[in-house]
Design an enzyme around this catalytic site. Structure first.
Site, PDB file in Angstrom:
ATOM      1  N   CYS A 112      -6.151  -3.919   6.925  1.00 39.70           N
ATOM      2  CA  CYS A 112      -7.276  -2.990   6.901  1.00 39.70           C
ATOM      3  C   CYS A 112      -8.442  -3.481   6.061  1.00 39.70           C
ATOM      4  CB  CYS A 112      -6.814  -1.614   6.422  1.00 39.70           C
ATOM      5  SG  CYS A 112      -6.230  -1.577   4.713  1.00 39.70           S
ATOM      6  N   CYS A 128       0.829  -1.202   0.000  1.00 39.81           N
ATOM      7  CA  CYS A 128       0.000   0.000   0.000  1.00 39.81           C
ATOM      8  C   CYS A 128       0.864   1.253   0.000  1.00 39.81           C
ATOM      9  CB  CYS A 128      -0.942  -0.007   1.205  1.00 39.81           C
ATOM     10  SG  CYS A 128      -2.093   1.388   1.250  1.00 39.81           S
TER      11      CYS A 128
END
Length: 384
Positions: free
Chosen positions: A200, A101
């Site tokens: 997440c 990410c």
């Protein structure tokens, strides 16, 4: 300086944006909407890019007095992070989605858009420091003073160019409590908001369930290190090297000692388990090297293979040709290169560890440090 502040809706990014604005920069806040489910809600400290997060980020931006926008990067996030996570597990590897990410979304997609819009730098709430005290005098990435929160490991893949265009205002804080207190003093409502954790996009925390829902069941055998079948499984993607719990083995080892996953072969759908000693290694082999400075064989470093793991004293044994220094190789390098008859330069980075470590898995990120300064990052291929 014109600065784009990434605002997740948490306390760290809010304080970072406030610090950047206070420093006199022209700051614009942006919330990256990464989830395709716009109605997703937070579950305690789990979940990402929820309705609550976007609202919290907007309120923080209003309090700071900066413009605020929401950018939809959900397609990029799905294609570059979630799909990578699934394909790596399907291949028997162990990826770190936070590394991906940061590499592909926060310091690739985001910075690309920031550049097109004329921003000079991107500001985030990561716990790391940028200094210019390295040998080249250019900006370099360092550990945070708050070692419990240090994120230099997951940022290392961003590379030196992105470092030079980034701001990490939280790197000099020694504790998270200091950050929360500053948020409280600034009137930021997120001062008591709990930290997010785990993966997440796996909001319920059930990683194995997430993998099976997306990859499906693919039953196979569990073998011991002698090759005997001692159990079955629903898919190799449910295992990682070094895993001890959740193996589903009913048959105990002959000596009663715990067994760990020591090998995963998706092609044969076999998972091999064995004693802890089989996990130990003193040599790491990695590719896709990102260097912050020239590397040389024989150099003493510290190697880290997990975001919150300890760095181990090590020595670089071999470097990819593009990463090597122009100087002659050291005696150690000459000894190691003499052992191979292939004159072609190796594309791999080889690192020898002073003490053995366990649980090294293909797909993990290897980060090398000189003191608290990041000097390189790479993707582990195997242990020697």
């Amino acid at each position: 300086m014109k600065v784009l502040a990434a605002m997740s809706g948490g306390v760290d990014s809010a304080v970072a944006a406030a610090r950047a604005a206070e420093a006199g920069h022209e700051v614009v806040g942006v919330h990256m909407a990464l989830s395709k489910n716009r109605d997703q809600r937070r579950t305690g400290s789990r979940g990402c890019c929820t309705v609550e997060d976007a609202s919290d980020a907007r309120r923080a931006a209003d309090r700071i007095g900066i413009p605020y926008y929401v950018w939809d990067l959900s397609d990029d996030f799905h294609d570059l992070v979630v799909e990578d996570f699934l394909s790596e597990y399907a291949a028997g590897r162990t990826p770190n989605p936070c590394v991906r990410c940061n590499e592909r979304i926060k310091f690739a997609s985001l910075m690309e858009r920031a550049t097109l819009l004329g921003f000079d730098a991107v500001c985030t709430g990561h716990y790391a420091s940028i200094r210019t005290d390295g040998p080249s005098g250019t900006p370099s990435l360092h550990r945070s003073r708050n070692m419990a929160k240090d994120q230099s490991y997951v940022l290392a893949v961003m590379g030196p160019e992105a470092v030079g265009r980034s701001l990490f205002p939280l790197g000099e804080y020694e504790t998270k409590d200091e950050v929360r207190e500053e948020a409280r003093k600034r009137g930021l409502g997120v001062s008591t908001k709990p930290d997010s954790y785990d993966i997440c996009f796996v909001a319920d925390g059930d990683t194995r369930g997430f993998l099976e829902r997306n990859l499906g069941a693919d039953p196979g055998e569990i073998l011991d290190d002698s090759g005997a079948v001692i159990g079955t499984h629903r898919g190799t993607h449910g295992f990682t090297i070094g895993q001890r719990k959740g193996l589903g083995i009913q048959q105990p080892a002959a000596d009663g000692a715990p067994r760990y996953v020591v090998d995963i072969d998706p092609s044969s759908r076999q998972v091999v388990v064995g004693a802890a000693e089989l996990l130990s290694t003193r040599e790491l082999i990695a590719t896709d090297v990102v260097s912050f400075e020239p590397l040389s064989a024989g150099r003493e470093v510290h190697a880290q293979i997990r975001a919150h793991g300890e760095a181990t004293p090590a020595r670089i044994l071999e470097v990819p040709a593009a990463s090597a220094e122009a100087s002659e190789p050291s005696a150690d390098a000459s000894e190691s290169s003499a052992a191979t008859a292939d004159p072609a330069p190796s594309p791999s980075l080889r690192v020898g560890l002073d003490t053995p470590i366990r649980g090294v898995a293909p797909g993990q990120t290897l980060v090398l440090y000189d003191g608290d300064r990041v000097i390189a990052a790479a993707t582990l291929e195997r242990r020697a």
